[in-house]
Motif scaffolding. Structure first.
Motif, mmCIF file in Angstrom:
data_model
loop_
_atom_site.group_PDB
_atom_site.id
_atom_site.type_symbol
_atom_site.label_atom_id
_atom_site.label_comp_id
_atom_site.label_asym_id
_atom_site.label_seq_id
_atom_site.Cartn_x
_atom_site.Cartn_y
_atom_site.Cartn_z
ATOM 1 N N SER A 213 0.820 -1.208 0.000
ATOM 2 C CA SER A 213 0.000 0.000 0.000
ATOM 3 C C SER A 213 0.858 1.264 0.000
ATOM 4 C CB SER A 213 -0.914 0.019 1.228
ATOM 5 O OG SER A 213 -1.488 1.294 1.399
ATOM 6 N N ALA A 214 0.699 2.067 -1.038
ATOM 7 C CA ALA A 214 1.429 3.344 -1.093
ATOM 8 C C ALA A 214 0.986 4.275 0.029
ATOM 9 C CB ALA A 214 1.186 4.008 -2.447
ATOM 10 N N ILE A 215 -0.276 4.188 0.427
ATOM 11 C CA ILE A 215 -0.757 5.029 1.530
ATOM 12 C C ILE A 215 -0.111 4.614 2.846
ATOM 13 C CG2 ILE A 215 -2.783 5.566 2.943
ATOM 14 C CD1 ILE A 215 -4.437 5.674 0.400
ATOM 15 N N ARG A 216 -0.024 3.295 3.093
ATOM 16 C CA ARG A 216 0.619 2.845 4.337
ATOM 17 C C ARG A 216 2.097 3.235 4.353
ATOM 18 N NH1 ARG A 216 2.120 -2.609 6.540
ATOM 19 N NH2 ARG A 216 1.491 -3.540 4.555
ATOM 20 N N GLU A 217 2.758 3.096 3.220
ATOM 21 C CA GLU A 217 4.160 3.511 3.140
ATOM 22 C C GLU A 217 4.291 5.010 3.407
ATOM 23 O OE1 GLU A 217 8.202 3.580 2.767
ATOM 24 O OE2 GLU A 217 6.952 1.784 2.843
ATOM 25 N N ALA A 218 3.409 5.804 2.808
ATOM 26 C CA ALA A 218 3.436 7.250 3.040
ATOM 27 C C ALA A 218 3.221 7.575 4.514
ATOM 28 C CB ALA A 218 2.373 7.940 2.185
ATOM 29 N N ALA A 219 2.328 6.822 5.173
ATOM 30 C CA ALA A 219 2.068 7.062 6.591
ATOM 31 C C ALA A 219 3.323 6.857 7.426
ATOM 32 C CB ALA A 219 0.943 6.143 7.070
ATOM 33 N N HIS A 220 4.077 5.786 7.124
ATOM 34 C CA HIS A 220 5.334 5.558 7.846
ATOM 35 C C HIS A 220 6.302 6.724 7.632
ATOM 36 C CE1 HIS A 220 5.044 1.459 9.487
ATOM 37 N NE2 HIS A 220 4.292 1.171 8.429
ATOM 38 N N LYS A 221 6.395 7.202 6.411
ATOM 39 C CA LYS A 221 7.310 8.302 6.116
ATOM 40 C C LYS A 221 6.881 9.576 6.852
ATOM 41 C CE LYS A 221 8.398 6.520 1.470
ATOM 42 N NZ LYS A 221 9.679 5.908 1.800
ATOM 43 N N ILE A 222 5.590 9.857 6.850
ATOM 44 C CA ILE A 222 5.085 11.069 7.511
ATOM 45 C C ILE A 222 5.358 11.015 9.004
ATOM 46 C CG2 ILE A 222 2.974 12.307 8.128
ATOM 47 C CD1 ILE A 222 1.953 11.572 5.273
ATOM 48 N N ILE A 223 5.125 9.854 9.615
ATOM 49 C CA ILE A 223 5.383 9.725 11.053
ATOM 50 C C ILE A 223 6.859 9.979 11.360
ATOM 51 C CG2 ILE A 223 5.495 8.068 12.961
ATOM 52 C CD1 ILE A 223 2.889 6.849 11.766
ATOM 53 N N GLU A 224 7.745 9.446 10.536
ATOM 54 C CA GLU A 224 9.180 9.667 10.750
ATOM 55 C C GLU A 224 9.540 11.136 10.567
ATOM 56 O OE1 GLU A 224 11.684 7.576 11.812
ATOM 57 O OE2 GLU A 224 9.905 6.383 12.311
ATOM 58 N N LEU A 225 8.999 11.761 9.538
ATOM 59 C CA LEU A 225 9.303 13.168 9.279
ATOM 60 C C LEU A 225 8.821 14.064 10.422
ATOM 61 C CD1 LEU A 225 8.348 13.229 5.500
ATOM 62 C CD2 LEU A 225 10.629 13.750 6.410
ATOM 63 N N GLU A 226 7.605 13.813 10.883
ATOM 64 C CA GLU A 226 7.009 14.719 11.873
ATOM 65 C C GLU A 226 7.527 14.491 13.289
ATOM 66 O OE1 GLU A 226 2.829 15.278 11.634
ATOM 67 O OE2 GLU A 226 2.958 16.227 9.659
ATOM 68 N N LYS A 227 8.487 13.619 13.452
ATOM 69 C CA LYS A 227 9.143 13.487 14.756
ATOM 70 C C LYS A 227 9.975 14.721 15.084
ATOM 71 C CE LYS A 227 9.360 8.424 15.053
ATOM 72 N NZ LYS A 227 10.238 7.228 15.026
ATOM 73 N N ILE A 228 10.313 15.511 14.046
ATOM 74 C CA ILE A 228 11.098 16.739 14.267
ATOM 75 C C ILE A 228 10.157 17.934 14.225
ATOM 76 C CG2 ILE A 228 12.963 18.200 13.414
ATOM 77 C CD1 ILE A 228 14.249 15.719 12.236
ATOM 78 N N GLN A 229 9.862 18.497 15.376
ATOM 79 C CA GLN A 229 8.989 19.675 15.480
ATOM 80 C C GLN A 229 9.468 20.531 16.647
ATOM 81 O OE1 GLN A 229 4.922 18.194 15.682
ATOM 82 N NE2 GLN A 229 4.795 18.040 13.462
ATOM 83 N N GLU A 230 10.382 21.438 16.368
ATOM 84 C CA GLU A 230 10.987 22.286 17.388
ATOM 85 C C GLU A 230 10.496 23.725 17.188
ATOM 86 O OE1 GLU A 230 15.034 21.801 16.381
ATOM 87 O OE2 GLU A 230 15.118 19.682 16.951
ATOM 88 N N GLU A 231 9.885 24.276 18.209
ATOM 89 C CA GLU A 231 9.265 25.600 18.074
ATOM 90 C C GLU A 231 10.250 26.641 17.560
ATOM 91 O OE1 GLU A 231 6.852 28.963 20.711
ATOM 92 O OE2 GLU A 231 7.478 27.089 21.639
ATOM 93 N N ARG A 232 11.449 26.667 18.096
ATOM 94 C CA ARG A 232 12.439 27.674 17.710
ATOM 95 C C ARG A 232 13.481 27.133 16.742
ATOM 96 N NH1 ARG A 232 9.695 32.046 18.267
ATOM 97 N NH2 ARG A 232 8.743 32.215 20.327
ATOM 98 N N GLY A 233 13.279 25.928 16.280
ATOM 99 C CA GLY A 233 14.252 25.330 15.383
ATOM 100 C C GLY A 233 13.601 24.753 14.146
ATOM 101 N N LEU A 234 13.911 23.510 13.872
ATOM 102 C CA LEU A 234 13.488 22.852 12.646
ATOM 103 C C LEU A 234 12.133 22.176 12.831
ATOM 104 C CD1 LEU A 234 14.461 22.053 9.771
ATOM 105 C CD2 LEU A 234 15.532 20.038 10.826
ATOM 106 N N THR A 235 11.252 22.313 11.843
ATOM 107 C CA THR A 235 9.952 21.637 11.893
ATOM 108 C C THR A 235 9.628 20.989 10.553
ATOM 109 O OG1 THR A 235 8.664 23.601 11.237
ATOM 110 C CG2 THR A 235 9.027 23.261 13.597
ATOM 111 N N PHE A 236 8.975 19.830 10.631
ATOM 112 C CA PHE A 236 8.424 19.144 9.466
ATOM 113 C C PHE A 236 6.923 19.005 9.675
ATOM 114 C CE2 PHE A 236 12.798 17.856 9.538
ATOM 115 C CZ PHE A 236 13.156 17.576 8.223
ATOM 116 N N SER A 237 6.141 19.396 8.689
ATOM 117 C CA SER A 237 4.689 19.239 8.775
ATOM 118 C C SER A 237 4.169 18.786 7.413
ATOM 119 C CB SER A 237 4.023 20.560 9.172
ATOM 120 O OG SER A 237 2.607 20.435 9.157
#
Length: 384
Positions: A213-237
């Motif tokens: 499933s391309a959607i399931r694969e995308a979900a894994h990638k999104i979860i990994e990307l959004e682990k970085i969310q720093e208010e004053r630094g780097l963010t992925f959304s």
């Protein structure tokens, strides 16, 4: 030399006129992707400038709205002060109802009242006040951008080139995004947006174990990307995702976007490496993925020249009795970043004050229009 008391008195006299002006330009709804609508909003301001006898330059633009430079005192000597805002908004036409603008309880509500037509109205207000008092000591330019909200993607940065060209040799550049009480922006994050396409293996959903499933694969990638969310630094959304063709089919394709915010180029480079690593990894097997840059805006890096300009402005403001502004950082991007990269002293967020930008609840305080105009007029009149 015009006295500060004269400036305040003239602003008092013009306040009602410019609240009406503010409401009028916000009623002309102008989402970035609607060239005709953005042009209509700019044309309204150009007509008003012509009525004042100011020079107007319009750059024809095939895709975005046509950016505008309005010049007062074009024949005066010395370096100009640049005032700048954007006429495009994020709101679809009709989002605010049949009557797009509402005024009540000391606030104005509507598309772009704070981001950023309020700043444009305040600039025009300041310029007319100075003109009425006979100010002619230096040129003043008002630059109207037309595709700021999508990082000038639709014009392929042609509107940015126009803005930077018209700002050459400026004494100061005051960007008029909405303000926060008692603060002025000297630092902003940069933005890169990516489009990601994931490809899997389609099968009938009853045999999902044989597919990928391309959607399931995308979900894994999104979860990994959004682990970085720093208010004053780097963010992925990841704000947009689409994929699949039918309820009973394992999806072969999925697309999503990544919005990356970074405070400096070191963070930007790390983000690009991180995205490449995650996109190239197949978390469920039998999938592939690619990514490409959708749009890009540099960071507004904290610079000594911008801090020095704010120090000069604060001296002017304190002498005028309106209080100093604290240097601040903002997490959103703006065109001030490009001007800072050009080496021109720049301060951002000197427009009116309000809240809930990019939403149906966007508002600004009516009283903040005059406050913004005062800061601009004093800067133009008293900067050395």
């Amino acid at each position: 030399m015009i006295e500060k008391e004269q400036i305040f008195a003239k602003l008092d006299e013009l306040e009602e006129k410019y609240i009406d002006f503010w409401a009028d330009i916000c009623r002309i709804e102008s989402p970035t992707n609607n060239k005709a609508a953005v042009d209509k909003a700019c044309e309204y301001v150009v007509r008003k400038a012509a009525d004042m006898g100011w020079k107007t330059e319009v750059m024809p633009e095939g895709v975005s709205g046509n950016p505008v430079c309005i010049t007062m005192n074009g024949e005066a000597g010395g370096a100009p002060v640049i005032l700048s805002g954007h006429m495009d908004t994020v709101h679809p036409i009709g989002l605010f109802g049949e009557e797009a603008v509402k005024i009540e309880d000391g606030k104005i509500y509507g598309p772009g009242v704070m981001d950023c037509k309020g700043g444009v109205a305040a600039a025009f207000y300041a310029m007319e006040a100075l003109a009425a008092l006979g100010f002619n000591s230096r040129p003043v330019k008002l630059i109207l951008q037309t595709d700021e909200e999508n990082s000038s993607r639709t014009s392929e940065k042609r509107t940015i080139a126009f803005m930077c060209k018209k700002s050459e040799g400026a004494r100061a550049f005051l960007n008029l995004e909405g303000s926060a009480s008692g603060k002025a922006c000297v630092e902003r994050k940069g933005i890169i947006r990516y489009d990601v396409e994931v490809e899997g293996v389609a099968v009938h959903s009853s045999m999902c174990y044989d597919g990928s499933s391309a959607i399931r694969e995308a979900a894994h990638k999104i979860i990994e990307l959004e682990k970085i969310q720093e208010e004053r630094g780097l963010t992925f959304s990841c704000g947009v995702i689409s994929g699949g063709t039918a309820d009973n089919t394992v999806p072969e394709k999925c697309n999503f976007t990544i919005d990356v915010r970074f405070k400096d180029y070191e963070q930007m480079n790390f983000a690009q490496e991180r995205i490449a690593q995650i996109v190239s990894t197949s978390y469920i097997g039998n999938t592939t993925a690619t990514f490409k840059v959708k749009s890009k805006r540099p960071p507004m890096v904290r610079k000594k020249r911008n801090l020095a300009l704010l120090e000069e402005l604060n001296s002017i403001y304190e002498n005028a009795g309106i209080g100093a502004l604290e240097p601040a950082s903002r997490t959103g991007g703006s065109d001030a970043a490009y001007i800072t990269e050009c080496g021109i002293p720049c301060i951002d967020n000197l427009g009116p004050e309000g809240g809930y930008i990019h939403s149906r609840k966007e508002y600004a305080y009516l009283s903040s229009l005059k406050e913004s105009a005062a800061k601009q007029a004093l800067a133009v009149a008293y900067l050395k």
